[in-house]
Design a protein around this motif. Structure first.
Motif, PDB file in Angstrom:
ATOM      1  N   TYR A 125       0.829  -1.209   0.000  1.00 48.54           N
ATOM      2  CA  TYR A 125       0.000   0.000   0.000  1.00 48.54           C
ATOM      3  C   TYR A 125       0.863   1.258   0.000  1.00 48.54           C
ATOM      4  N   PHE A 126       1.821   1.314   0.905  1.00 49.26           N
ATOM      5  CA  PHE A 126       2.645   2.530   1.010  1.00 49.26           C
ATOM      6  C   PHE A 126       3.588   2.697  -0.178  1.00 49.26           C
ATOM      7  N   SER A 127       3.936   1.581  -0.840  1.00 50.15           N
ATOM      8  CA  SER A 127       4.805   1.694  -2.012  1.00 50.15           C
ATOM      9  C   SER A 127       4.094   2.356  -3.190  1.00 50.15           C
ATOM     10  N   GLN A 128       2.758   2.393  -3.142  1.00 51.58           N
ATOM     11  CA  GLN A 128       1.988   3.023  -4.215  1.00 51.58           C
ATOM     12  C   GLN A 128       1.619   4.471  -3.903  1.00 51.58           C
ATOM     13  N   THR A 129       2.044   4.987  -2.767  1.00 49.85           N
ATOM     14  CA  THR A 129       1.715   6.357  -2.375  1.00 49.85           C
ATOM     15  C   THR A 129       2.894   7.287  -2.646  1.00 49.85           C
ATOM     16  N   SER A 130       2.666   8.560  -2.424  1.00 55.73           N
ATOM     17  CA  SER A 130       3.727   9.559  -2.617  1.00 55.73           C
ATOM     18  C   SER A 130       4.796   9.472  -1.534  1.00 55.73           C
ATOM     19  N   LEU A 131       4.549   8.662  -0.493  1.00 58.21           N
ATOM     20  CA  LEU A 131       5.536   8.517   0.578  1.00 58.21           C
ATOM     21  C   LEU A 131       6.787   7.788   0.094  1.00 58.21           C
ATOM     22  N   ALA A 132       6.611   6.857  -0.855  1.00 57.20           N
ATOM     23  CA  ALA A 132       7.732   6.028  -1.309  1.00 57.20           C
ATOM     24  C   ALA A 132       8.884   6.856  -1.894  1.00 57.20           C
ATOM     25  N   PRO A 133       8.631   7.730  -2.898  1.00 56.50           N
ATOM     26  CA  PRO A 133       9.756   8.539  -3.415  1.00 56.50           C
ATOM     27  C   PRO A 133      10.303   9.514  -2.382  1.00 56.50           C
ATOM     28  N   LEU A 134       9.448   9.961  -1.462  1.00 55.06           N
ATOM     29  CA  LEU A 134       9.920  10.866  -0.412  1.00 55.06           C
ATOM     30  C   LEU A 134      10.935  10.170   0.489  1.00 55.06           C
ATOM     31  N   ILE A 135      10.607   8.938   0.895  1.00 56.87           N
ATOM     32  CA  ILE A 135      11.515   8.176   1.750  1.00 56.87           C
ATOM     33  C   ILE A 135      12.801   7.855   1.006  1.00 56.87           C
ATOM     34  N   GLY A 136      12.692   7.587  -0.295  1.00 63.80           N
ATOM     35  CA  GLY A 136      13.878   7.277  -1.085  1.00 63.80           C
ATOM     36  C   GLY A 136      14.865   8.418  -1.180  1.00 63.80           C
ATOM     37  N   ASN A 137      14.427   9.635  -0.840  1.00 61.66           N
ATOM     38  CA  ASN A 137      15.304  10.808  -0.878  1.00 61.66           C
ATOM     39  C   ASN A 137      15.712  11.300   0.507  1.00 61.66           C
ATOM     40  N   ARG A 138      15.189  10.668   1.556  1.00 60.78           N
ATOM     41  CA  ARG A 138      15.507  11.113   2.910  1.00 60.78           C
ATOM     42  C   ARG A 138      16.877  10.599   3.342  1.00 60.78           C
ATOM     43  N   ALA A 164      18.198   6.816   3.028  1.00 61.95           N
ATOM     44  CA  ALA A 164      19.022   6.638   1.825  1.00 61.95           C
ATOM     45  C   ALA A 164      20.383   7.275   2.032  1.00 61.95           C
ATOM     46  N   THR A 165      21.417   6.476   2.001  1.00 61.16           N
ATOM     47  CA  THR A 165      22.790   6.948   2.145  1.00 61.16           C
ATOM     48  C   THR A 165      23.517   6.746   0.813  1.00 61.16           C
ATOM     49  N   PRO A 166      24.737   7.250   0.690  1.00 56.64           N
ATOM     50  CA  PRO A 166      25.487   6.997  -0.550  1.00 56.64           C
ATOM     51  C   PRO A 166      25.683   5.515  -0.860  1.00 56.64           C
ATOM     52  N   LEU A 167      25.591   4.658   0.147  1.00 57.04           N
ATOM     53  CA  LEU A 167      25.796   3.228  -0.071  1.00 57.04           C
ATOM     54  C   LEU A 167      24.536   2.506  -0.505  1.00 57.04           C
ATOM     55  N   ASN A 168      23.370   2.904   0.011  1.00 54.52           N
ATOM     56  CA  ASN A 168      22.165   2.112  -0.234  1.00 54.52           C
ATOM     57  C   ASN A 168      21.119   2.826  -1.084  1.00 54.52           C
ATOM     58  N   SER A 169      21.416   4.008  -1.581  1.00 52.77           N
ATOM     59  CA  SER A 169      20.442   4.781  -2.332  1.00 52.77           C
ATOM     60  C   SER A 169      20.025   4.078  -3.626  1.00 52.77           C
ATOM     61  N   ILE A 193       9.655  -0.783   7.402  1.00 49.76           N
ATOM     62  CA  ILE A 193       8.655  -0.560   6.352  1.00 49.76           C
ATOM     63  C   ILE A 193       9.114   0.543   5.408  1.00 49.76           C
ATOM     64  N   MET A 194       9.534   1.667   5.959  1.00 51.44           N
ATOM     65  CA  MET A 194       9.940   2.791   5.117  1.00 51.44           C
ATOM     66  C   MET A 194      11.241   2.503   4.376  1.00 51.44           C
ATOM     67  N   SER A 195      12.124   1.739   4.991  1.00 47.99           N
ATOM     68  CA  SER A 195      13.349   1.350   4.294  1.00 47.99           C
ATOM     69  C   SER A 195      13.026   0.490   3.081  1.00 47.99           C
ATOM     70  N   CYS A 196      11.981  -0.335   3.200  1.00 43.62           N
ATOM     71  CA  CYS A 196      11.571  -1.200   2.093  1.00 43.62           C
ATOM     72  C   CYS A 196      10.907  -0.400   0.979  1.00 43.62           C
ATOM     73  N   ILE A 197       9.961   0.447   1.320  1.00 42.20           N
ATOM     74  CA  ILE A 197       9.250   1.186   0.269  1.00 42.20           C
ATOM     75  C   ILE A 197      10.131   2.238  -0.386  1.00 42.20           C
ATOM     76  N   GLY A 198      11.206   2.652   0.315  1.00 41.17           N
ATOM     77  CA  GLY A 198      12.170   3.577  -0.280  1.00 41.17           C
ATOM     78  C   GLY A 198      13.148   2.894  -1.210  1.00 41.17           C
ATOM     79  N   LEU A 199      13.025   1.554  -1.343  1.00 45.34           N
ATOM     80  CA  LEU A 199      13.862   0.754  -2.248  1.00 45.34           C
ATOM     81  C   LEU A 199      15.353   0.898  -1.939  1.00 45.34           C
ATOM     82  N   THR A 200      15.681   0.968  -0.664  1.00 40.83           N
ATOM     83  CA  THR A 200      17.094   1.031  -0.289  1.00 40.83           C
ATOM     84  C   THR A 200      17.684  -0.371  -0.293  1.00 40.83           C
TER      85      THR A 200
END
Length: 426
Positions: free
Chosen positions: A18-31, A35-40, A153-160
């Motif tokens: 559910y959360f991967s389909q919301t606007s939260l996913a790209p937001l978390i991917g940029n936090r 998201a660090t230089p290693l796992n971004s 959860i947020m680490s997963c939907i951020g695709l780290t």
């Protein structure tokens, strides 16, 4: 596996989907907290693109994932990018399953161990001992702690790529409790070549499998080193170059990217004079790796899994590029030590630290970067307090384990001159 396991697993997957389909996913991917230089994910995409174009992705200072993973994910990223969130969710559910099985196996081994020791236990220690109900109860607590922790959860939907690291660590720990030495060693070598810091987990492996046999310990260490060279060689075959070593392990050790994160490195090396950098770099890296390794290994020599848990937690605090996904993983391991919880005295303090500092990070980042009404000191203050809270938690767990071991053999009520005494550790 009972019906509760399947229900929780489906619910955990549904929450992530559910959360991967919301606007939260790209937001978390940029936090920067996740998201660090290693796992971004963005850097992973860049690495795959460069690899497909025949360009060495490690010539610059942008890509830091291992070549094997870049090659493995390139086909999916290019041809099936839309299903990538599902892949990450499945990997996260696999991690949760491994932790659940780890909990069941761990409690079974504890029950077997207690059968041989229970004659020496004091009479009033039943609540400190593992029982048959713990086989399902503790495993479900571990499953809940991983599946429904907002950090995982947020680490997963951020695709780290922390999702991949968590899966590998779960496989390593599960292989440990199942006594599968070769699988455990190879997996540890692969993760070490990726992220450097997991090499400290060789200590609990040696304690578990060597059983005070020095030749066996040396043999395990040599198998680990050989596996590391084999993994490094496999990466070389993918790239036909050794440049990736400097772009992965070299990048981590020399801390070239000062992008803010939840760790302690970035602020210190931003403010420090350049001619002191080498000395403090070595000091910080020693603190993140071998400084606590020997004393903890000596103290926890009879509890290799607890040693591994503590070392993973210390990695999450002191590594060069930590993320909240790393924190979420070791938090899920804490229910394994449920019988120590009675002696953990700082639960409220730690919870308050976590709640307030995690809330402050987002607010201070906005004030610093977007509003311009704060500076780096604000954000670093929040991350420093968060790290302090984690240290409180780790030391509380260690002290609780020592108190439980003492009370198992001496009883929970110690009488001195007819009065009950308090057990204090100094």
């Amino acid at each position: 596996m009972n019906s509760n396991y399947y229900k929780l697993l489906l619910l955990g997957g549904a929450v992530r989907l559910y959360f991967s389909q919301t606007s939260l996913a790209p937001l978390i991917g940029n936090r920067v907290e996740f998201a660090t230089p290693l796992n971004s994910f963005k850097r992973l995409q860049e690495g795959v693109f460069l690899l497909q174009q025949g360009v060495d992705p490690y010539r610059g200072d942008l890509v830091h994932e291992s070549p094997l993973l870049l090659k493995a994910l390139s086909g999916i990223l290019i041809n099936y990018a839309q299903v990538l969130p599902l892949l990450y969710i499945l990997l996260d559910l696999c991690t949760a399953t491994l932790l659940y099985l780890l909990g069941i196996t761990f409690v079974k081994q504890k029950l077997q161990q207690q059968k041989g020791e229970c004659e020496d236990y004091a009479k009033d220690t039943e609540e400190l001992q593992y029982n048959d109900e713990d086989k399902s109860h503790i495993a479900e607590l571990v499953l809940l702690a991983y599946l429904f922790n907002p950090l995982t959860i947020m680490s997963c939907i951020g695709l780290t790529s922390t999702v991949l690291s968590n899966l590998l660590l779960a496989l390593i720990l599960y292989s440990m409790v199942k006594r599968q030495l070769l699988i455990c060693t190879v997996l540890l070598a692969f993760e070490t070549v990726r992220n450097l810091y997991p090499f400290v987990l060789i200590a609990p492996l040696i304690l578990l499998f060597a059983r005070r046999s020095v030749p066996m310990g040396i043999a395990i260490f040599m198998i680990f080193v050989t596996s590391c060279f084999a993994v490094a060689g496999a990466n070389f075959l993918v790239m036909n170059s050794w440049n990736y070593l400097d772009g992965t392990l070299g990048f981590i050790f020399f801390f070239r990217d000062l992008q803010p994160n939840i760790g302690l490195f970035w602020y210190f090396f931003t403010e420090m004079f350049e001619h002191f950098r080498t000395m403090f770099l070595i000091t910080f890296q020693l603190n993140a790796t071998v400084l606590y390794l020997v004393p903890l290994s000596l103290k926890l020599r009879k509890e290799p899994l607890l040693l591994a848990t503590v070392l993973i937690a210390l990695m999450a605090v002191f590594r060069a590029y930590p993320s909240l996904g790393d924190v979420g993983f070791y938090l899920a391991l804490l229910p394994l030590w449920r019988r120590c919880w009675k002696f953990m005295a700082h639960g409220f303090v730690v919870f308050t630290f976590f709640l307030i500092t995690l809330s402050m990070m987002g607010a201070f980042w906005h004030l610093w970067i977007y509003a311009g009404s704060a500076n780096a000191n604000f954000y670093f203050g929040a991350t420093l307090a968060f790290s302090t809270g984690q240290i409180f938690l780790i030391t509380d767990l260690l002290f609780a384990h020592v108190k439980r071991e003492f009370c198992l053999y001496n009883g929970q009520k110690i009488m001195i001159n007819g009065e009950e005494a308090r057990i204090l550790l100094e």
